[in-house]
Design a protein around this motif. Structure first.
Motif, PDB file in Angstrom:
ATOM      1  N   LEU A  41     -17.525  20.580   4.901  1.00 21.28           N
ATOM      2  CA  LEU A  41     -16.897  19.773   3.851  1.00 21.28           C
ATOM      3  C   LEU A  41     -17.659  19.868   2.542  1.00 21.28           C
ATOM      4  CD1 LEU A  41     -14.855  17.608   2.926  1.00 21.28           C
ATOM      5  CD2 LEU A  41     -16.393  15.875   3.872  1.00 21.28           C
ATOM      6  N   ASP A  42     -18.971  20.071   2.621  1.00 20.78           N
ATOM      7  CA  ASP A  42     -19.769  20.153   1.396  1.00 20.78           C
ATOM      8  C   ASP A  42     -19.976  21.585   0.905  1.00 20.78           C
ATOM      9  OD1 ASP A  42     -21.463  20.512   3.596  1.00 20.78           O
ATOM     10  OD2 ASP A  42     -23.207  19.627   2.595  1.00 20.78           O
ATOM     11  N   GLY A  43     -19.153  22.513   1.398  1.00 22.06           N
ATOM     12  CA  GLY A  43     -19.092  23.828   0.761  1.00 22.06           C
ATOM     13  C   GLY A  43     -20.123  24.850   1.204  1.00 22.06           C
ATOM     14  N   LEU A 101      -7.520  32.655  -0.782  1.00 22.14           N
ATOM     15  CA  LEU A 101      -8.710  32.007  -0.245  1.00 22.14           C
ATOM     16  C   LEU A 101      -8.204  31.078   0.863  1.00 22.14           C
ATOM     17  CD1 LEU A 101     -11.204  30.674  -2.902  1.00 22.14           C
ATOM     18  CD2 LEU A 101     -11.364  30.186  -0.474  1.00 22.14           C
ATOM     19  N   VAL A 129      -9.494  28.667   3.827  1.00 21.64           N
ATOM     20  CA  VAL A 129     -10.728  28.014   4.257  1.00 21.64           C
ATOM     21  C   VAL A 129     -10.441  27.016   5.371  1.00 21.64           C
ATOM     22  CG1 VAL A 129     -12.775  26.737   3.511  1.00 21.64           C
ATOM     23  CG2 VAL A 129     -11.576  28.196   1.886  1.00 21.64           C
ATOM     24  N   VAL A 140     -11.916  24.019   6.783  1.00 25.26           N
ATOM     25  CA  VAL A 140     -12.949  23.044   6.432  1.00 25.26           C
ATOM     26  C   VAL A 140     -13.306  22.242   7.680  1.00 25.26           C
ATOM     27  CG1 VAL A 140     -13.555  21.091   4.967  1.00 25.26           C
ATOM     28  CG2 VAL A 140     -12.083  22.902   4.068  1.00 25.26           C
ATOM     29  N   LEU A 148     -20.110  28.613  -0.052  1.00 26.27           N
ATOM     30  CA  LEU A 148     -18.754  29.116   0.210  1.00 26.27           C
ATOM     31  C   LEU A 148     -18.309  30.122  -0.833  1.00 26.27           C
ATOM     32  CD1 LEU A 148     -15.852  28.951   1.437  1.00 26.27           C
ATOM     33  CD2 LEU A 148     -15.478  26.918   0.018  1.00 26.27           C
ATOM     34  N   PHE A 149     -18.497  29.796  -2.111  1.00 28.71           N
ATOM     35  CA  PHE A 149     -17.930  30.624  -3.175  1.00 28.71           C
ATOM     36  C   PHE A 149     -18.663  30.310  -4.467  1.00 28.71           C
ATOM     37  CE2 PHE A 149     -14.376  31.892  -6.070  1.00 28.71           C
ATOM     38  CZ  PHE A 149     -14.195  33.183  -5.577  1.00 28.71           C
ATOM     39  N   PRO A 150     -19.757  31.027  -4.721  1.00 29.42           N
ATOM     40  CA  PRO A 150     -20.603  30.669  -5.874  1.00 29.42           C
ATOM     41  C   PRO A 150     -20.021  31.159  -7.197  1.00 29.42           C
ATOM     42  CG  PRO A 150     -21.580  32.513  -4.672  1.00 29.42           C
ATOM     43  CD  PRO A 150     -20.343  32.111  -3.922  1.00 29.42           C
ATOM     44  N   ARG A 151     -18.898  30.618  -7.536  1.00 29.72           N
ATOM     45  CA  ARG A 151     -18.225  30.953  -8.785  1.00 29.72           C
ATOM     46  C   ARG A 151     -17.628  29.685  -9.381  1.00 29.72           C
ATOM     47  NH1 ARG A 151     -20.478  34.888  -7.511  1.00 29.72           N
ATOM     48  NH2 ARG A 151     -19.933  37.069  -7.850  1.00 29.72           N
ATOM     49  N   ARG A 152     -17.361  29.703 -10.681  1.00 30.32           N
ATOM     50  CA  ARG A 152     -16.655  28.605 -11.337  1.00 30.32           C
ATOM     51  C   ARG A 152     -15.207  29.040 -11.565  1.00 30.32           C
ATOM     52  NH1 ARG A 152     -19.817  24.531 -15.205  1.00 30.32           N
ATOM     53  NH2 ARG A 152     -20.809  24.388 -13.151  1.00 30.32           N
ATOM     54  N   VAL A 153     -14.278  28.399 -10.873  1.00 31.63           N
ATOM     55  CA  VAL A 153     -12.849  28.734 -10.993  1.00 31.63           C
ATOM     56  C   VAL A 153     -12.130  27.486 -11.486  1.00 31.63           C
ATOM     57  CG1 VAL A 153     -10.802  29.629  -9.847  1.00 31.63           C
ATOM     58  CG2 VAL A 153     -13.062  30.350  -9.056  1.00 31.63           C
ATOM     59  N   LEU A 154     -11.952  27.421 -12.808  1.00 29.43           N
ATOM     60  CA  LEU A 154     -11.410  26.202 -13.416  1.00 29.43           C
ATOM     61  C   LEU A 154     -10.148  26.445 -14.229  1.00 29.43           C
ATOM     62  CD1 LEU A 154     -14.522  24.253 -14.739  1.00 29.43           C
ATOM     63  CD2 LEU A 154     -13.182  23.832 -12.682  1.00 29.43           C
ATOM     64  N   LEU A 212      -7.386  27.353  -8.722  1.00 32.75           N
ATOM     65  CA  LEU A 212      -6.721  27.831  -7.517  1.00 32.75           C
ATOM     66  C   LEU A 212      -5.406  27.067  -7.334  1.00 32.75           C
ATOM     67  CD1 LEU A 212      -9.926  27.653  -5.301  1.00 32.75           C
ATOM     68  CD2 LEU A 212      -8.929  29.731  -6.301  1.00 32.75           C
ATOM     69  N   TYR A 225      -5.171  28.830  -0.377  1.00 31.92           N
ATOM     70  CA  TYR A 225      -5.047  28.878  -1.835  1.00 31.92           C
ATOM     71  C   TYR A 225      -4.654  30.285  -2.282  1.00 31.92           C
ATOM     72  CZ  TYR A 225      -7.915  24.635  -1.752  1.00 31.92           C
ATOM     73  OH  TYR A 225      -8.404  23.368  -1.516  1.00 31.92           O
ATOM     74  N   ASP A 276     -15.791  23.698  -3.313  1.00 31.02           N
ATOM     75  CA  ASP A 276     -17.143  24.121  -2.931  1.00 31.02           C
ATOM     76  C   ASP A 276     -18.155  22.967  -2.918  1.00 31.02           C
ATOM     77  OD1 ASP A 276     -16.976  24.111  -5.731  1.00 31.02           O
ATOM     78  OD2 ASP A 276     -18.424  25.746  -5.973  1.00 31.02           O
ATOM     79  N   GLY A 277     -17.648  21.720  -2.898  1.00 26.18           N
ATOM     80  CA  GLY A 277     -18.533  20.604  -2.583  1.00 26.18           C
ATOM     81  C   GLY A 277     -19.306  20.005  -3.738  1.00 26.18           C
ATOM     82  N   SER A 295      -8.392  21.756  -6.333  1.00 23.64           N
ATOM     83  CA  SER A 295      -8.222  23.213  -6.212  1.00 23.64           C
ATOM     84  C   SER A 295      -9.016  23.925  -7.295  1.00 23.64           C
ATOM     85  CB  SER A 295      -6.744  23.571  -6.307  1.00 23.64           C
ATOM     86  OG  SER A 295      -6.008  22.887  -5.323  1.00 23.64           O
ATOM     87  N   THR A 320     -13.393  25.400  -8.145  1.00 18.69           N
ATOM     88  CA  THR A 320     -14.788  25.500  -7.713  1.00 18.69           C
ATOM     89  C   THR A 320     -15.672  25.398  -8.952  1.00 18.69           C
ATOM     90  OG1 THR A 320     -14.898  27.922  -7.867  1.00 18.69           O
ATOM     91  CG2 THR A 320     -14.183  27.001  -5.756  1.00 18.69           C
ATOM     92  N   LEU A 321     -16.894  24.915  -8.747  1.00 18.24           N
ATOM     93  CA  LEU A 321     -17.841  24.812  -9.857  1.00 18.24           C
ATOM     94  C   LEU A 321     -19.028  25.775  -9.709  1.00 18.24           C
ATOM     95  CD1 LEU A 321     -17.954  20.960 -10.574  1.00 18.24           C
ATOM     96  CD2 LEU A 321     -17.305  22.743 -12.199  1.00 18.24           C
TER      97      LEU A 321
END
Lengths: 196, 196
Positions: free
Chosen positions: A18-20, A144, A146, A148, A159-165, A169, A186, B19-20, B150, B152-153
């Motif tokens: 849950l915490d990625g 994507l 997942v 959880v 999980l996914f070390p990127r910023r997708v804003l 998604l 997603y 990503d939590g 939906s 990620t950061l």
């Protein structure tokens, strides 16, 4: 260039807390095993449509080092039939009886070969998060998916070390699998699609 | 000791990225605003049952520093009616017109006062993750309700910096709110319940 059928997808399909986190700092997946059973999940339907696999070196290493656990969980020490590209800047040992292709450098340089090998099927990015991120950065990640798990790790492999804003998604579906797991699917808006 | 009704819950209700992360490193919640509308969420039903609030100093600070944004999103610069315990080791300014009680030290020392103030209603831990973790450590956290956005950061303030594996959380329900959000509700098995 291989002609890519619109139904072929590049999918990052993984389990996360849950915490990625997808694994502990030392790449253990043991947090996951009590929470669900592969055969009761979407995995059988998913893997039937996979024609090629991409995997980072930590994931590959973990499978090598934990063949007994992997065999107990999946029935085989190398649980994949499709050809597998292992992305690594290190030299790694081969795996007897597995179709492994070691790959070094930008993922873009391998996508045509992977699509060709996959034929009309999908490409599965097993992990880790950074490899999935490299496909995303290159505009190649379509989905994507997942699972959880109902657990937290506090620290571990992201999980996914990127910023997708922007755009974010798009959550297509949710499916609860008992008290231990929920699957979230997603679609990813790739940079190329954004510009068009 | 206040007699605690079994229906009174201590709830950590928050939004998180996939990503939590609940906020960026500088405590911004702006990633969240495009993804959903409070009024269309479970928030109105949830807040109607809240009788007392617990909040960490970073969350409180963010509200103080962003009263304009908060007012635009919620209709009021201090959007809470219930009495609010702000846990902080620092001296912080009060908020005009808000019922704020500054608290220092172990959360256990304040739980009776909070239950007494909440009467038959629930206690909401607004955040951050570490404050929720302190309630968990003390065996006081009953529910974790997370709106997973939906997005990620990649980095930021963690949802719940604790390891919860044995026993794990129990996923009670999932509720999708369009393409931008899914709400996951978990019950927490507290140490005291495990030992009995």
């Amino acid at each position: 260039m291989v002609e890519v059928n619109a139904t072929m997808k590049v999918q990052y399909y993984t389990a996360s807390t849950l915490d990625g986190f997808i694994a502990t700092e030392d790449d253990s997946l043991e947090w996951l095993f009590p929470l669900g059973n592969l055969e009761d999940s979407s995995y059988p339907d998913f893997i039937a449509e996979v024609g090629a696999i991409a995997m980072g070196s930590s994931t590959y290493d973990w499978i090598l080092r934990n063949s007994y656990t992997v065999a107990a969980e999946t029935g085989s020490p190398w649980p994949y039939t499709p050809p597998t590209w292992v992305f690594s800047s290190r030299d790694l040992p081969a795996f007897d009886g597995a179709d492994i292709r070691f790959a070094r450098g930008d993922v873009t340089g391998f996508i045509d070969d992977m699509h060709a090998a996959a034929r009309s099927k999908n490409i599965w990015i097993v992990g880790g998060g950074n490899l999935a991120g490299q496909f995303y950065d290159a505009g190649l990640l379509d989905e994507l998916i997942v699972q959880v798990g109902s657990a937290t790790l506090g620290t571990g492999k992201p999980l996914f070390p990127r910023r997708v804003l922007s755009p974010t998604l798009r959550l297509e579906s949710v499916h609860q699998m008992g008290p231990g797991m929920v699957e979230l699917r997603y679609t990813v808006t790739n940079p190329a699609d954004r510009d068009s």
